[in-house]
Every structure is written in structure tokens, then in C-alpha cells.
Design a protein around this motif. Structure first.
Motif, PDB file in Angstrom:
ATOM      1  N   ARG A 180      -8.343   1.572  -2.426  1.00 19.61           N
ATOM      2  CA  ARG A 180      -7.055   2.247  -2.391  1.00 19.61           C
ATOM      3  C   ARG A 180      -7.029   3.492  -3.284  1.00 19.61           C
ATOM      4  O   ARG A 180      -6.136   3.667  -4.114  1.00 19.61           O
ATOM      5  CB  ARG A 180      -5.927   1.295  -2.806  1.00 19.61           C
ATOM      6  CG  ARG A 180      -5.607   0.205  -1.838  1.00 19.61           C
ATOM      7  CD  ARG A 180      -5.120   0.728  -0.505  1.00 19.61           C
ATOM      8  NE  ARG A 180      -3.926   1.552  -0.636  1.00 19.61           N
ATOM      9  CZ  ARG A 180      -3.532   2.445   0.278  1.00 19.61           C
ATOM     10  NH1 ARG A 180      -4.243   2.658   1.361  1.00 19.61           N
ATOM     11  NH2 ARG A 180      -2.429   3.129   0.100  1.00 19.61           N
ATOM     12  N   ASN A 190      -1.432   1.577   6.219  1.00 22.19           N
ATOM     13  CA  ASN A 190      -2.139   2.375   5.205  1.00 22.19           C
ATOM     14  C   ASN A 190      -2.021   3.890   5.414  1.00 22.19           C
ATOM     15  O   ASN A 190      -3.026   4.582   5.605  1.00 22.19           O
ATOM     16  CB  ASN A 190      -3.618   1.973   5.151  1.00 22.19           C
ATOM     17  CG  ASN A 190      -3.821   0.548   4.694  1.00 22.19           C
ATOM     18  OD1 ASN A 190      -2.863  -0.218   4.566  1.00 22.19           O
ATOM     19  ND2 ASN A 190      -5.058   0.174   4.453  1.00 22.19           N
ATOM     20  N   ASP A 216      -8.689   3.097   3.647  1.00 26.36           N
ATOM     21  CA  ASP A 216      -8.007   3.608   2.454  1.00 26.36           C
ATOM     22  C   ASP A 216      -8.248   5.090   2.153  1.00 26.36           C
ATOM     23  O   ASP A 216      -8.599   5.453   1.028  1.00 26.36           O
ATOM     24  CB  ASP A 216      -8.403   2.796   1.220  1.00 26.36           C
ATOM     25  CG  ASP A 216      -7.965   1.348   1.296  1.00 26.36           C
ATOM     26  OD1 ASP A 216      -7.020   1.066   2.046  1.00 26.36           O
ATOM     27  OD2 ASP A 216      -8.557   0.512   0.599  1.00 26.36           O
ATOM     28  N   ASN A 237       0.811  -1.227   0.000  1.00 27.26           N
ATOM     29  CA  ASN A 237       0.000   0.000   0.000  1.00 27.26           C
ATOM     30  C   ASN A 237       0.845   1.277   0.000  1.00 27.26           C
ATOM     31  O   ASN A 237       0.805   2.082   0.940  1.00 27.26           O
ATOM     32  CB  ASN A 237      -0.961  -0.015   1.184  1.00 27.26           C
ATOM     33  CG  ASN A 237      -2.168  -0.894   0.921  1.00 27.26           C
ATOM     34  OD1 ASN A 237      -2.361  -1.388  -0.187  1.00 27.26           O
ATOM     35  ND2 ASN A 237      -2.981  -1.115   1.940  1.00 27.26           N
TER      36      ASN A 237
END
Length: 382
Positions: free
Chosen positions: A340, A210, A273, A132
Motif C-alpha cells: 500500500r 484500491n 497497490d 485502503n
């Protein structure tokens, strides 16, 4: 006291009072000016444009997830993304690595170039997995923020039946790598920049991951990150929330703020996200919203904004998309996942939204890839 001295003293007192009044008036004007700037910040209405067939980055043998974009001094667009072997199933948490692809356009087609942050051994905090990414250029240098972890790499899932390696999942921490060019080499650090908090009741006592970052008007670095605590039963823990931290520099140190953001009352995992940026007097965010209806989860992309980056509210135009994309030929497609979100900015304006998307193949196996979506933002005066 003579009448002359009394006159001088009266004059001095009047002069002081006048100065204080002028200062107060000036301060009031500055406060009104500051308030006016906030009041005049437009609301954003965020929509998707039509997507070109070349705006898909996929691989037959690799699962591809996420994707974050920066333009280099070479004039190319550099995308950093997560990948792992498709044949082992949904094993991102213990086999992901961050790779690097390039294109002459932010909308592709992209070509894989190299691995930016490879496996470097279980003795490192991020030695087994990097995942990520979100990449930024601050003050002439490139910063690649990511989640890293370490563990035994034991596979616990088979294709079509994902499970999770909890050792790797709970070892997740946030790091940053630094380079003078998006082509690397990338300098990694021996410690994460956002570790778990030491107190057992902290929102981030179990893991951190994240990261999303942007530069604030004062030059500091704002970060919003995913956090999991230990209030719910282990190994999963929970609830899953998002926290705010602010750093004096891109590599920290970061000061954590105590209250979670993007919350919904009664929900233990309402969002994931986020991508944050600062524009037109406000901090903005595109966030994956997770609605729970029994055992069914419904995903969509939504929009938050904030005046200080610490306290976030639902934006006036909250809903962005329920995972729906329209292609240039007019076909409309709803993806199982569209996650994402990473905004690419050029000349101070959002241009593209990079997302992780997936479909199921004929055998029911999940195929994931990156998609680059044109953004259309309408600025609505308050």
C-alpha cells in the motif's frame, strides 16, 4: 482584367500564402516545444532513507493497514488508515474501517483521533467495510477515496489461518467522501464513483477497489484502480488487473479506458497497490510487484512512468526495494510485506512513503502497522 486589378489579386494571393506559411511555422514550433518538454522530463531514481523508530504507527489490539497523508490548514499532518480487531484474524474485507490520526510531522509519531468512515449498515453499498484510503486536497476541498463493500460480516478465518469472505470481497466498489477539513465531517454518497462494468467479459465485471488518483495538468482527475473480471472461475474470478479512468471532477463522472496497465504477459495477478502522481512532465507510479514462482509469491516495490496517464511503461530505474528498510541505528530489516505505498508530497516534491508493513509475533500471528519512510529521489537528465 486590368493590370492594376491583376496586381491587387497577386498581392492578396501572396499575402494569404505568407500567412499560411507563418501559421504552419508557428504550429511547428509549438509541436517542437511540446515534444521538447516531454523529451526533457527527467528519469527518477527512487530510494529509501533511514527510518526513525518514531515512524511506526501500531496498536496492540488492532490490525493497521495502509495509511495516506495530507497536511491540514491547522498545520498538522492527517493520516487516514484502515483498521480492524486483531483478535478476529485477517478479516479486513468484512470488518475494516477507515480511521484518522494526526501528527506534527509526516514522520510521526501519530496519535489516533477518530473514525472517519465507520460502519453505517448493510443497506449501503459501503455500509459494512471501508478500506485502503487515499486522501487528497483539490481546489480547497479534501477528498478521501476508498474501497467500500457490504455483506453478512461472517468470519471465515482464525488467527494465523486467513481465508476470505467472498460476498464482501466481490461487493467491493470505489467511492469518495468529501470534506472542508481533514477533521471532517465527511460527506459520503449513495453510489460508488467506480462501479463494475455491466458487460460480463469486462476486466472489471466482478469488483473494483484500491483507487489511486492524482490531478492532471488540465485539472481533470486521473484514477488507476484494481479490477477483477469473471473470466476465471468464481467466486475468486480473475484475472486481477489495473484499469485507468479519467474524471471531469474529483467526484466524477469517470470515463473508463479499455486496456489494463502494469501487466506482464502470462501473469494473472502481476501487480497491486499503485500510487500515482504527476511531476516534472510525467505521471509517476510506485507499484507493488507480485512475482509468481509456482505457489510462492515474491513482493517488491517498483517504478512506472507515463506521458499521458493512460499508457504506462516500466521506468528506467524500475526496482525500488525488495521490502528492505534501514533504521537510523544502522539495522537493516526485510519485512514479510511492505505494501500500500502512499507518497506524501510537500511543495511539489515527494517527501515520505507510507507503507503497510507486518511481522509475525511469537505465536505466529500477523501484526500489521504503518511505517513512514523518507524518500530520496535522484532526477537524472535524459
Amino acid at each position: 482584367m486590368s493590370s492594376f486589378n491583376q496586381a491587387i489579386k497577386l498581392f492578396q494571393t501572396s499575402l494569404l500564402a505568407c500567412s499560411l506559411a507563418m501559421a504552419a511555422l508557428s504550429s511547428c514550433k509549438e509541436e517542437k516545444k511540446g515534444a521538447s518538454v516531454v523529451a526533457q522530463s527527467p528519469d527518477f531514481k527512487i530510494e529509501f532513507g533511514k527510518v526513525s523508530p518514531k515512524s511506526i504507527f501500531r496498536n496492540d489490539s488492532l490490525s493497521i493497514w495502509g495509511g495516506s497523508l495530507v497536511k491540514g490548514e491547522d498545520g498538522l499532518y492527517h493520516m487516514f488508515y484502515s483498521r480492524w480487531p486483531k483478535k478476529i484474524g485477517w478479516e479486513w474485507v468484512n470488518y475494516s474501517e477507515i480511521a484518522h490520526a494526526v501528527s506534527e510531522s509526516p514522520f510521526g509519531p501519530f496519535e489516533h483521533k477518530d473514525v472517519a468512515l465507520p460502519d453505517r449498515g448493510p443497506e449501503f453499498w459501503d455500509g459494512s467495510t471501508t478500506h485502503n484510503p487515499t486522501v487528497h486536497k483539490f481546489n480547497g476541498k479534501y477528498y478521501l477515496y476508498y474501497m467500500g463493500n457490504t455483506g453478512d460480516k461472517r468470519i471465515v478465518s482464525v488467527p494465523g489461518k486467513p481465508k476470505i469472505n467472498w460476498v464482501h470481497r466481490n461487493n467491493q466498489r470505489i467511492g469518495v467522501a468529501v470534506a472542508d477539513s481533514p477533521n471532517g465531517p465527511w460527506k459520503r454518497f449513495d453510489k460508488p464513483i467506480i462501479d463494475v462494468s455491466p458487460n460480463e467479459d469486462a476486466h472489471d465485471a466482478l469488483m473494483t477497489s484500491n483507487p489511486s488518483v492524482c490531478q492532471m495538468p488540465d485539472g481533470k482527475i486521473l484514477m488507476v484502480y484494481k479490477a477483477v473480471g469473471k473470466k476465471d472461475p468464481l467466486p475468486g474470478g480473475g484475472p486481477v488487473v489495473h484499469m485507468v479512468a479519467i474524471g471531469d471532477s474529483p467526484t466524477g463522472p469517470f470515463k473508463k479506458y479499455p486496456e489494463p496497465v502494469f501487466t506482464f504477459e502470462g501473469e494473472r495477478f502481476p501487480a497491486e497497490d499503485p500510487y500515482i502522481w504527476y511531476q516534472d512532465g510525467k505521471f509517476r507510479a510506485i507499484v507493488k510487484r507480485i512475482r509468481h514462482q509456482g505457489k510462492i509469491r515474491e513482493f517488491s516495490l517498483v517504478h512506472y512512468d507515463s506521458e499521458d496517464g493512460i499508457h504506462w511503461d516500466k521506468a528506467k530505474n524500475f526496482e525500488i526495494s525488495k521490502r528492505i528498510v534501514q533504521w537510523e541505528n544502522g539495522r537493516v530489516q526485510q519485512f514479510e510485506h511492505l505494501e500500500r505505498p502512499q507518497v506524501y508530497m510537500e511543495n511539489g516534491e515527494p517527501m515520505a512513503l507510507l507503507c503497510a508493513a507486518d511481522t509475525l509475533d511469537a505465536k505466529g500471528i500477523r501484526e500489521s502497522f504503518n511505517i513512514q519512510i523518507p524518500l530520496k529521489i535522484e532526477k537524472i537528465a535524459p
